[in-house]
Design a protein around this motif. Structure first.
Motif, PDB file in Angstrom:
ATOM      1  N   CYS A  12       0.811  -1.223   0.000  1.00  0.00           N
ATOM      2  CA  CYS A  12       0.000   0.000   0.000  1.00  0.00           C
ATOM      3  C   CYS A  12       0.847   1.278   0.000  1.00  0.00           C
ATOM      4  O   CYS A  12       0.315   2.364  -0.156  1.00  0.00           O
ATOM      5  CB  CYS A  12      -0.941   0.004   1.200  1.00  0.00           C
ATOM      6  N   ASP A  13       2.144   1.137   0.200  1.00  0.00           N
ATOM      7  CA  ASP A  13       3.081   2.276   0.188  1.00  0.00           C
ATOM      8  C   ASP A  13       2.951   3.194   1.404  1.00  0.00           C
ATOM      9  O   ASP A  13       3.469   4.305   1.386  1.00  0.00           O
ATOM     10  CB  ASP A  13       2.919   3.121  -1.082  1.00  0.00           C
ATOM     11  N   MET A  14       2.302   2.760   2.463  1.00  0.00           N
ATOM     12  CA  MET A  14       2.139   3.605   3.641  1.00  0.00           C
ATOM     13  C   MET A  14       3.388   3.623   4.519  1.00  0.00           C
ATOM     14  O   MET A  14       3.723   4.649   5.091  1.00  0.00           O
ATOM     15  CB  MET A  14       0.941   3.129   4.474  1.00  0.00           C
ATOM     16  N   CYS A  15       4.078   2.507   4.631  1.00  0.00           N
ATOM     17  CA  CYS A  15       5.177   2.393   5.590  1.00  0.00           C
ATOM     18  C   CYS A  15       6.481   3.044   5.126  1.00  0.00           C
ATOM     19  O   CYS A  15       7.183   3.671   5.921  1.00  0.00           O
ATOM     20  CB  CYS A  15       5.437   0.930   5.946  1.00  0.00           C
ATOM     21  N   GLU A  16       6.815   2.900   3.873  1.00  0.00           N
ATOM     22  CA  GLU A  16       8.121   3.367   3.389  1.00  0.00           C
ATOM     23  C   GLU A  16       8.398   4.841   3.697  1.00  0.00           C
ATOM     24  O   GLU A  16       9.447   5.160   4.271  1.00  0.00           O
ATOM     25  CB  GLU A  16       8.274   3.102   1.894  1.00  0.00           C
ATOM     26  N   PRO A  17       7.501   5.759   3.373  1.00  0.00           N
ATOM     27  CA  PRO A  17       7.815   7.169   3.652  1.00  0.00           C
ATOM     28  C   PRO A  17       7.811   7.518   5.141  1.00  0.00           C
ATOM     29  O   PRO A  17       8.347   8.552   5.529  1.00  0.00           O
ATOM     30  CB  PRO A  17       6.726   7.942   2.901  1.00  0.00           C
ATOM     31  N   GLU A  18       7.237   6.663   5.975  1.00  0.00           N
ATOM     32  CA  GLU A  18       7.162   6.938   7.408  1.00  0.00           C
ATOM     33  C   GLU A  18       8.430   6.542   8.160  1.00  0.00           C
ATOM     34  O   GLU A  18       8.635   6.979   9.285  1.00  0.00           O
ATOM     35  CB  GLU A  18       5.964   6.206   8.029  1.00  0.00           C
ATOM     36  N   CYS A  19       9.285   5.734   7.567  1.00  0.00           N
ATOM     37  CA  CYS A  19      10.466   5.232   8.268  1.00  0.00           C
ATOM     38  C   CYS A  19      11.540   6.319   8.378  1.00  0.00           C
ATOM     39  O   CYS A  19      12.087   6.759   7.368  1.00  0.00           O
ATOM     40  CB  CYS A  19      11.042   4.015   7.551  1.00  0.00           C
ATOM     41  N   PRO A  20      11.877   6.752   9.604  1.00  0.00           N
ATOM     42  CA  PRO A  20      12.871   7.812   9.766  1.00  0.00           C
ATOM     43  C   PRO A  20      14.301   7.365   9.470  1.00  0.00           C
ATOM     44  O   PRO A  20      15.181   8.191   9.285  1.00  0.00           O
ATOM     45  CB  PRO A  20      12.718   8.208  11.236  1.00  0.00           C
ATOM     46  N   ASN A  21      14.514   6.053   9.392  1.00  0.00           N
ATOM     47  CA  ASN A  21      15.853   5.521   9.113  1.00  0.00           C
ATOM     48  C   ASN A  21      16.017   5.051   7.671  1.00  0.00           C
ATOM     49  O   ASN A  21      17.055   4.531   7.307  1.00  0.00           O
ATOM     50  CB  ASN A  21      16.162   4.341  10.054  1.00  0.00           C
ATOM     51  N   GLN A  22      14.980   5.209   6.876  1.00  0.00           N
ATOM     52  CA  GLN A  22      14.987   4.741   5.488  1.00  0.00           C
ATOM     53  C   GLN A  22      15.344   3.260   5.412  1.00  0.00           C
ATOM     54  O   GLN A  22      16.070   2.821   4.516  1.00  0.00           O
ATOM     55  CB  GLN A  22      15.919   5.594   4.628  1.00  0.00           C
ATOM     56  N   ALA A  23      14.791   2.488   6.351  1.00  0.00           N
ATOM     57  CA  ALA A  23      15.061   1.057   6.425  1.00  0.00           C
ATOM     58  C   ALA A  23      14.104   0.232   5.564  1.00  0.00           C
ATOM     59  O   ALA A  23      14.333  -0.953   5.358  1.00  0.00           O
ATOM     60  CB  ALA A  23      14.976   0.587   7.874  1.00  0.00           C
ATOM     61  N   ILE A  24      13.041   0.848   5.058  1.00  0.00           N
ATOM     62  CA  ILE A  24      12.027   0.122   4.292  1.00  0.00           C
ATOM     63  C   ILE A  24      12.177   0.420   2.809  1.00  0.00           C
ATOM     64  O   ILE A  24      12.295   1.572   2.405  1.00  0.00           O
ATOM     65  CB  ILE A  24      10.607   0.499   4.772  1.00  0.00           C
ATOM     66  N   SER A  25      12.164  -0.653   2.026  1.00  0.00           N
ATOM     67  CA  SER A  25      12.251  -0.502   0.570  1.00  0.00           C
ATOM     68  C   SER A  25      11.454  -1.620  -0.088  1.00  0.00           C
ATOM     69  O   SER A  25      11.101  -2.609   0.553  1.00  0.00           O
ATOM     70  CB  SER A  25      13.703  -0.543   0.097  1.00  0.00           C
ATOM     71  N   PRO A  48       6.942   2.223  16.706  1.00  0.00           N
ATOM     72  CA  PRO A  48       7.297   2.147  15.293  1.00  0.00           C
ATOM     73  C   PRO A  48       6.205   2.736  14.396  1.00  0.00           C
ATOM     74  O   PRO A  48       5.059   2.303  14.432  1.00  0.00           O
ATOM     75  CB  PRO A  48       7.462   0.647  15.039  1.00  0.00           C
ATOM     76  N   THR A  49       6.572   3.723  13.600  1.00  0.00           N
ATOM     77  CA  THR A  49       5.580   4.384  12.753  1.00  0.00           C
ATOM     78  C   THR A  49       5.060   3.466  11.654  1.00  0.00           C
ATOM     79  O   THR A  49       3.902   3.585  11.264  1.00  0.00           O
ATOM     80  CB  THR A  49       6.135   5.672  12.118  1.00  0.00           C
ATOM     81  N   CYS A  50       5.898   2.571  11.178  1.00  0.00           N
ATOM     82  CA  CYS A  50       5.437   1.673  10.112  1.00  0.00           C
ATOM     83  C   CYS A  50       4.267   0.810  10.592  1.00  0.00           C
ATOM     84  O   CYS A  50       3.304   0.605   9.866  1.00  0.00           O
ATOM     85  CB  CYS A  50       6.581   0.800   9.584  1.00  0.00           C
ATOM     86  N   GLN A  51       4.345   0.348  11.840  1.00  0.00           N
ATOM     87  CA  GLN A  51       3.243  -0.440  12.390  1.00  0.00           C
ATOM     88  C   GLN A  51       2.002   0.432  12.570  1.00  0.00           C
ATOM     89  O   GLN A  51       0.882  -0.038  12.344  1.00  0.00           O
ATOM     90  CB  GLN A  51       3.633  -1.056  13.731  1.00  0.00           C
ATOM     91  N   SER A  52       2.201   1.672  12.948  1.00  0.00           N
ATOM     92  CA  SER A  52       1.071   2.577  13.182  1.00  0.00           C
ATOM     93  C   SER A  52       0.283   2.869  11.916  1.00  0.00           C
ATOM     94  O   SER A  52      -0.941   3.005  11.967  1.00  0.00           O
ATOM     95  CB  SER A  52       1.564   3.900  13.762  1.00  0.00           C
TER      96      SER A  52
END
Length: 84
Positions: A12-25, A48-52
């Motif tokens: 859904c592309d929700m998690c990637e921009p929320e990660c402050p460490n750029q750990a999601i790709s 964790p913002t990605c979970q939120s």
């Protein structure tokens, strides 16, 4: 411990921009989390913002292959962001 995105991911592309460490790709089929960059948002947020932001329950879980205590996550945050 680092987090892991399960096969329940709907891209859904929700998690990637929320990660402050750029750990999601984007991986081969679903999003993935780099365990060497994931601090579970320690140093940035309380949770964790990605979970939120994930719309599917239990899609982003603790990665059993990368167990870390909060202190270790903080140390990783310091290294990643060159903080003092």
């Amino acid at each position: 411990m680092a987090l892991l995105i399960t096969k329940k991911c709907i891209n859904c592309d929700m998690c990637e921009p929320e990660c402050p460490n750029q750990a999601i790709s984007m991986g081969d089929e679903i999003y993935v989390i780099d365990p060497y960059l994931c601090t579970e948002c320690v140093g940035h947020y309380d949770t964790p913002t990605c979970q939120s932001v994930c719309p599917i329950d239990n899609t982003i879980i603790a990665d059993p292959a990368h167990r870390e205590e909060r202190e270790q996550l903080w140390e990783k945050f310091v290294v990643i962001h060159h903080a003092v």
